[in-house]
Design a protein around this motif. Structure first.
Motif, PDB file in Angstrom:
ATOM      1  N   VAL A 128       0.838  -1.198   0.000  1.00 58.51           N
ATOM      2  CA  VAL A 128       0.000   0.000   0.000  1.00 58.51           C
ATOM      3  C   VAL A 128       0.874   1.249   0.000  1.00 58.51           C
ATOM      4  CG1 VAL A 128      -0.198   0.104   2.518  1.00 58.51           C
ATOM      5  CG2 VAL A 128      -2.003   1.101   1.064  1.00 58.51           C
ATOM      6  N   ALA A 129       2.025   1.188   0.644  1.00 63.58           N
ATOM      7  CA  ALA A 129       2.957   2.324   0.633  1.00 63.58           C
ATOM      8  C   ALA A 129       3.542   2.522  -0.752  1.00 63.58           C
ATOM      9  CB  ALA A 129       4.067   2.103   1.654  1.00 63.58           C
ATOM     10  N   SER A 150       0.943   4.198  -2.945  1.00 61.10           N
ATOM     11  CA  SER A 150       0.836   5.625  -2.648  1.00 61.10           C
ATOM     12  C   SER A 150       2.005   6.394  -3.242  1.00 61.10           C
ATOM     13  CB  SER A 150       0.786   5.841  -1.129  1.00 61.10           C
ATOM     14  OG  SER A 150      -0.370   5.266  -0.573  1.00 61.10           O
ATOM     15  N   ASP A 156       6.513   1.916   5.490  1.00 62.88           N
ATOM     16  CA  ASP A 156       5.077   1.662   5.498  1.00 62.88           C
ATOM     17  C   ASP A 156       4.337   2.875   4.961  1.00 62.88           C
ATOM     18  OD1 ASP A 156       5.142   3.516   7.554  1.00 62.88           O
ATOM     19  OD2 ASP A 156       4.883   2.027   9.147  1.00 62.88           O
ATOM     20  N   GLU A 157       3.003   2.783   4.960  1.00 63.32           N
ATOM     21  CA  GLU A 157       2.195   3.855   4.377  1.00 63.32           C
ATOM     22  C   GLU A 157       2.357   5.163   5.145  1.00 63.32           C
ATOM     23  OE1 GLU A 157      -2.373   4.486   2.747  1.00 63.32           O
ATOM     24  OE2 GLU A 157      -1.970   3.031   4.339  1.00 63.32           O
ATOM     25  N   GLU A 159       3.336   8.801   3.612  1.00 62.13           N
ATOM     26  CA  GLU A 159       2.446   9.942   3.850  1.00 62.13           C
ATOM     27  C   GLU A 159       3.208  11.088   4.507  1.00 62.13           C
ATOM     28  OE1 GLU A 159      -0.991  12.222   3.871  1.00 62.13           O
ATOM     29  OE2 GLU A 159      -0.596  10.319   2.846  1.00 62.13           O
ATOM     30  N   THR A 178      -1.514  11.830  -4.203  1.00 66.80           N
ATOM     31  CA  THR A 178      -1.732  11.034  -3.005  1.00 66.80           C
ATOM     32  C   THR A 178      -3.072  11.409  -2.368  1.00 66.80           C
ATOM     33  OG1 THR A 178       0.645  10.874  -2.630  1.00 66.80           O
ATOM     34  CG2 THR A 178      -0.786  10.423  -0.755  1.00 66.80           C
ATOM     35  N   THR A 183      -6.682   9.150  -1.866  1.00 67.55           N
ATOM     36  CA  THR A 183      -7.378   9.032  -0.583  1.00 67.55           C
ATOM     37  C   THR A 183      -8.849   9.345  -0.767  1.00 67.55           C
ATOM     38  OG1 THR A 183      -5.379   9.664   0.631  1.00 67.55           O
ATOM     39  CG2 THR A 183      -7.474   9.885   1.786  1.00 67.55           C
TER      40      THR A 183
END
Length: 345
Positions: free
Chosen positions: A175-176, A179, A207-208, A212, A221, A225
């Protein structure tokens, strides 16, 4: 008067020389770095220089422009010096080379200089230099080819980013990764720089939250979302995400584009019974993209998906000038998608 037939570009000659990945370049008397992707070409050429320099710190490096070439230069810079240092000659602009360079380079194929590595950069933007490229690919000059094809599809960008982290022996959550790639969907140079920054700055797995923290301000990004929450049917959170994105300076056009991309993927996957791997291969996608689209489709019907696609197409036209109120167009689109019902219904 019958018009003259159009001349098609000459077909690329079948190569008989070794094909080497730009991620693992190696020196050779002649190295053809072909294709339009500059990030990959720069990495390959830099890698060759590093290898030669590590073998002999006295390496002489010379840069030549094939489109601004002085007669005799190639032979001069490749000829052995008094002390016999190895030579690296980097030639740019071969796709727009002068006649003089082309003549001398073709002649050089028959008599490459000992101790010299000549790197020829041809972007493929034209067929100029075809005789030279055909000669190299036919085995003249004892060369290799490093292909750097354009990275255009989403799956190609994912492969690129995966390769960046794999080469650095660094783990990044799927998932990261999504993104990160979404945040730099239009610029491979920036994506490469972002990957390298995370690799160098983050000590552990990525990680995500890490992505972020570094790149949450990127429009794309924020757009994904908004798209994710709306498609999941989370009406309130979707509107909040939309307003946050707009307040942060997000452009409405890529916001709609992100929603449209996810809906298109869902539409392509909807109703299929093939395995994820087979379907992904047929559609030019990744297995996990198929799996994600199938999860997104839970609770959707053909009618509601069609309604969402129609609403998104309308919003796309409106944010591009068909409406005086792009924010209202976005809110109406998000409302229809998240509630899966007609606006005001």
């Amino acid at each position: 008067m019958t018009p003259a037939p159009r001349r098609s570009a000459p077909a690329k000659a079948k190569s008989t020389i070794p094909q080497v990945s730009w991620r693992s370049p190696q020196p050779a008397p002649l190295v053809l770095v072909s294709g339009p992707e500059e990030v990959c070409a720069e990495r390959a050429i830099a890698g060759i220089r590093s290898m030669l320099k590590s073998e002999d710190p006295s390496l002489e490096v010379t840069d030549i422009r094939a489109d601004d070439y002085a007669a005799g230069t190639l032979l001069s810079v490749t000829s052995p010096s008094l002390f016999g240092e190895p030579r690296l000659v980097r030639v740019s602009g071969v796709e727009k080379c002068t006649d003089t360079f082309l003549t001398e380079a073709v002649s050089y194929l028959a008599h490459p200089q000992d101790g010299a590595t000549v790197v020829l950069r041809h972007t493929g933007a034209s067929v100029r230099g075809k005789k030279l490229l055909d000669g190299i690919r036919a085995g003249q000059g004892n060369g290799i080819e490093i292909a750097c094809p354009a990275v255009k599809r989403d799956s190609d960008r994912f492969d690129f980013a995966v390769g960046e982290f794999k080469a650095a022996h660094k783990r990044i959550a799927p998932v990261a990764l999504r993104s990160l790639v979404s945040a730099f969907a239009d610029d491979l140079t920036e994506l490469a720089a972002a990957c390298q920054q995370l690799i160098s700055d983050v000590p552990g797995d990525i990680d995500e939250r890490t992505v972020e923290r570094y790149y949450g301000g990127r429009v794309e990004t924020s757009a994904f979302t908004v798209a994710d929450t709306a498609i999941a049917g989370q009406y309130g959170p979707a509107l909040l995400a939309l307003r946050h994105a707009l307040a942060s300076g997000a452009d409405p056009v890529p916001l709609v584009a992100a929603v449209a991309m996810k809906l298109r993927t869902m539409a392509r996957v909807a109703g299929t019974r093939e395995s994820s791997s087979v379907l992904a291969q047929r559609l030019g996608m990744k297995d996990w993209q198929v799996d994600r689209a199938r999860r997104d489709l839970v609770g959707w019907t053909g009618n509601t998906l069609g309604m969402a696609i129609h609403a998104t197409a309308r919003a796309d036209a409106e944010v591009k000038g068909a409406s005086r109120d792009p924010v209202f167009a976005l809110e109406r689109m998000i409302t229809i998608i998240a509630t899966r019902a007609p606006y005001g219904g």
